[in-house]
Design a protein around this motif. Structure first.
Motif, PDB file in Angstrom:
ATOM      1  N   ILE A 163       0.811  -1.151   0.169  1.00 45.44           N
ATOM      2  CA  ILE A 163      -0.103   0.044  -0.089  1.00 45.44           C
ATOM      3  C   ILE A 163       0.896   1.339   0.156  1.00 45.44           C
ATOM      4  CG2 ILE A 163      -1.465   1.328   1.399  1.00 45.44           C
ATOM      5  CD1 ILE A 163      -2.972  -1.289   2.349  1.00 45.44           C
ATOM      6  N   ILE A 164       2.167   1.346   1.009  1.00 45.01           N
ATOM      7  CA  ILE A 164       2.820   2.458   1.060  1.00 45.01           C
ATOM      8  C   ILE A 164       3.556   2.590  -0.408  1.00 45.01           C
ATOM      9  CG2 ILE A 164       4.691   3.441   2.159  1.00 45.01           C
ATOM     10  CD1 ILE A 164       2.337   3.468   3.701  1.00 45.01           C
ATOM     11  N   SER A 165       4.152   1.541  -1.192  1.00 48.69           N
ATOM     12  CA  SER A 165       4.530   1.646  -2.315  1.00 48.69           C
ATOM     13  C   SER A 165       3.694   2.200  -3.365  1.00 48.69           C
ATOM     14  CB  SER A 165       5.046   0.235  -2.729  1.00 48.69           C
ATOM     15  OG  SER A 165       6.091  -0.291  -1.775  1.00 48.69           O
ATOM     16  N   ALA A 166       2.567   1.722  -3.400  1.00 45.30           N
ATOM     17  CA  ALA A 166       1.464   2.158  -4.543  1.00 45.30           C
ATOM     18  C   ALA A 166       1.176   3.660  -4.222  1.00 45.30           C
ATOM     19  CB  ALA A 166       0.085   1.237  -4.394  1.00 45.30           C
ATOM     20  N   ILE A 167       1.019   4.099  -3.040  1.00 42.96           N
ATOM     21  CA  ILE A 167       0.751   5.354  -2.801  1.00 42.96           C
ATOM     22  C   ILE A 167       1.687   6.345  -3.380  1.00 42.96           C
ATOM     23  CG2 ILE A 167       0.359   7.218  -1.010  1.00 42.96           C
ATOM     24  CD1 ILE A 167      -1.334   5.057   0.613  1.00 42.96           C
ATOM     25  N   THR A 168       2.984   5.844  -2.922  1.00 43.04           N
ATOM     26  CA  THR A 168       4.490   6.617  -3.314  1.00 43.04           C
ATOM     27  C   THR A 168       4.266   6.829  -5.002  1.00 43.04           C
ATOM     28  OG1 THR A 168       5.391   6.144  -1.244  1.00 43.04           O
ATOM     29  CG2 THR A 168       6.662   6.698  -3.139  1.00 43.04           C
ATOM     30  N   LEU A 169       4.123   5.428  -5.417  1.00 45.43           N
ATOM     31  CA  LEU A 169       4.366   5.655  -7.065  1.00 45.43           C
ATOM     32  C   LEU A 169       3.211   6.516  -7.563  1.00 45.43           C
ATOM     33  CD1 LEU A 169       5.432   4.252  -9.772  1.00 45.43           C
ATOM     34  CD2 LEU A 169       3.966   2.353  -9.388  1.00 45.43           C
ATOM     35  N   MET A 170       1.859   6.639  -6.867  1.00 42.26           N
ATOM     36  CA  MET A 170       0.830   7.296  -7.628  1.00 42.26           C
ATOM     37  C   MET A 170       1.405   8.811  -7.402  1.00 42.26           C
ATOM     38  SD  MET A 170      -2.917   7.421  -6.439  1.00 42.26           S
ATOM     39  CE  MET A 170      -2.628   7.954  -4.612  1.00 42.26           C
ATOM     40  N   TYR A 171       1.654   9.155  -6.237  1.00 42.39           N
ATOM     41  CA  TYR A 171       1.914  10.653  -6.200  1.00 42.39           C
ATOM     42  C   TYR A 171       3.395  10.962  -6.752  1.00 42.39           C
ATOM     43  CZ  TYR A 171      -1.269  11.634  -2.445  1.00 42.39           C
ATOM     44  OH  TYR A 171      -2.676  11.965  -1.951  1.00 42.39           O
ATOM     45  N   SER A 172       4.297  10.141  -7.019  1.00 40.77           N
ATOM     46  CA  SER A 172       5.365  10.600  -7.748  1.00 40.77           C
ATOM     47  C   SER A 172       4.960  10.539  -9.405  1.00 40.77           C
ATOM     48  CB  SER A 172       6.640   9.325  -7.614  1.00 40.77           C
ATOM     49  OG  SER A 172       6.885   9.281  -6.352  1.00 40.77           O
ATOM     50  N   SER A 173       4.004   9.721  -9.678  1.00 43.87           N
ATOM     51  CA  SER A 173       3.579   9.958 -11.038  1.00 43.87           C
ATOM     52  C   SER A 173       2.897  11.035 -11.458  1.00 43.87           C
ATOM     53  CB  SER A 173       2.848   8.676 -11.456  1.00 43.87           C
ATOM     54  OG  SER A 173       3.601   7.420 -11.197  1.00 43.87           O
TER      55      SER A 173
END
Length: 271
Positions: A163-173
């Motif tokens: 979940i943390i990885s997905a949220i980080t990837l989403m905001y970075s994108s």
């Protein structure tokens, strides 16, 4: 050979709705722009009492425009296609009936669930935001929620990491996308620029009719400046209608307009 509704004979190109319109189009100027125009004669066809010229083929248009590069010739063909299809559609179809049908659809009261709404436009349920979630979306969210709950119980550490990885990837994108879009705004404009050579090649096309409404009230002093701006429009005057909307008690403004001796495409309307 007859035209069918919303269909052209052969490949669409430059044509005129009537012989009279074709004869009143501007002639080529001293820049030798006539080299861009097809000179072949065209067969006349009739549909619903409206006379058309069967357009010359795109190959003929390109062959008489040797000075245009491939990109410009493609633009000429594309714009000629669009202008011809629009002109033919409006000549054959009853635009008044289309407008009345649109008004009737737009004025209907629509029942959506327990609500009655007036959209002031034809209502299309599939594009409406009145229904926030569809049934399929609700089912999909419930399944995802159930999977997340079960996974959190069985593999809490792994689920938390994902979940943390997905949220980080989403905001970075999202940040990268916003930066790219911001940088692109400095590189150009959203407006479409058309080269003068392309416009000259289309000077005998059947351009659409435009009406400009100019409401004026006790503005006699600005009439000359406004008229000068309207005369500067680079558009065929036989396809242009400019209406001055004046109040009944504003004789001064109407006198100022009449004093200029304007051409026929300028008209005064009393409202």
């Amino acid at each position: 050979m007859q035209f069918k509704k919303n269909q052209f004979v052969g490949q669409p190109d430059i044509y005129s709705v009537s012989i009279q319109q074709a004869s009143t189009m501007p002639q080529a100027d001293g820049n030798n722009t006539s080299q861009f125009l097809p000179q072949q004669s065209s067969t006349l066809e009739t549909q619903n009492g409206t006379q058309f010229k069967v357009p010359v083929t795109p190959d003929a248009l390109v062959s008489v425009a040797p000075t245009l590069d491939a990109r410009k010739r493609e633009q000429v063909l594309s714009y000629a296609d669009w202008l011809a299809s629009q002109a033919k559609y409006h000549a054959i179809n009853d635009s008044t009936q289309e407008i009345n049908n649109y008004i009737q659809d737009a004025s209907k009261i629509v029942q959506v669930g327990a609500k009655e709404i007036a959209t002031f436009a034809p209502f299309r349920p599939e594009l409406s935001a009145l229904q926030t979630f569809t049934t399929k979306q609700v089912v999909a969210l419930c399944i995802l929620g159930l999977l997340w709950l079960v996974s959190s119980i069985l593999f809490p550490l792994h689920v938390f990491t994902i979940i943390i990885s997905a949220i980080t990837l989403m905001y970075s994108s999202n940040i990268i996308l916003n930066m790219i879009m911001a940088l692109r705004t400095f590189r150009g404009t959203s407006e479409e620029h058309i080269d003068d050579d392309v416009v000259h090649a289309l000077r005998n096309a059947d351009w659409p009719m435009y009406t400009i409404l100019c409401p004026l009230y006790r503005e006699a002093a600005v009439v000359p400046q406004f008229v000068q701006s309207m005369r500067a429009l680079d558009y065929p005057t036989d396809k242009l209608q400019i209406l001055f909307l004046t109040e009944e008690d504003d004789k001064e403004t109407r006198d100022a307009i009449r004093a200029l001796g304007l051409p026929p495409h300028f008209s005064i309307i009393i409202v």
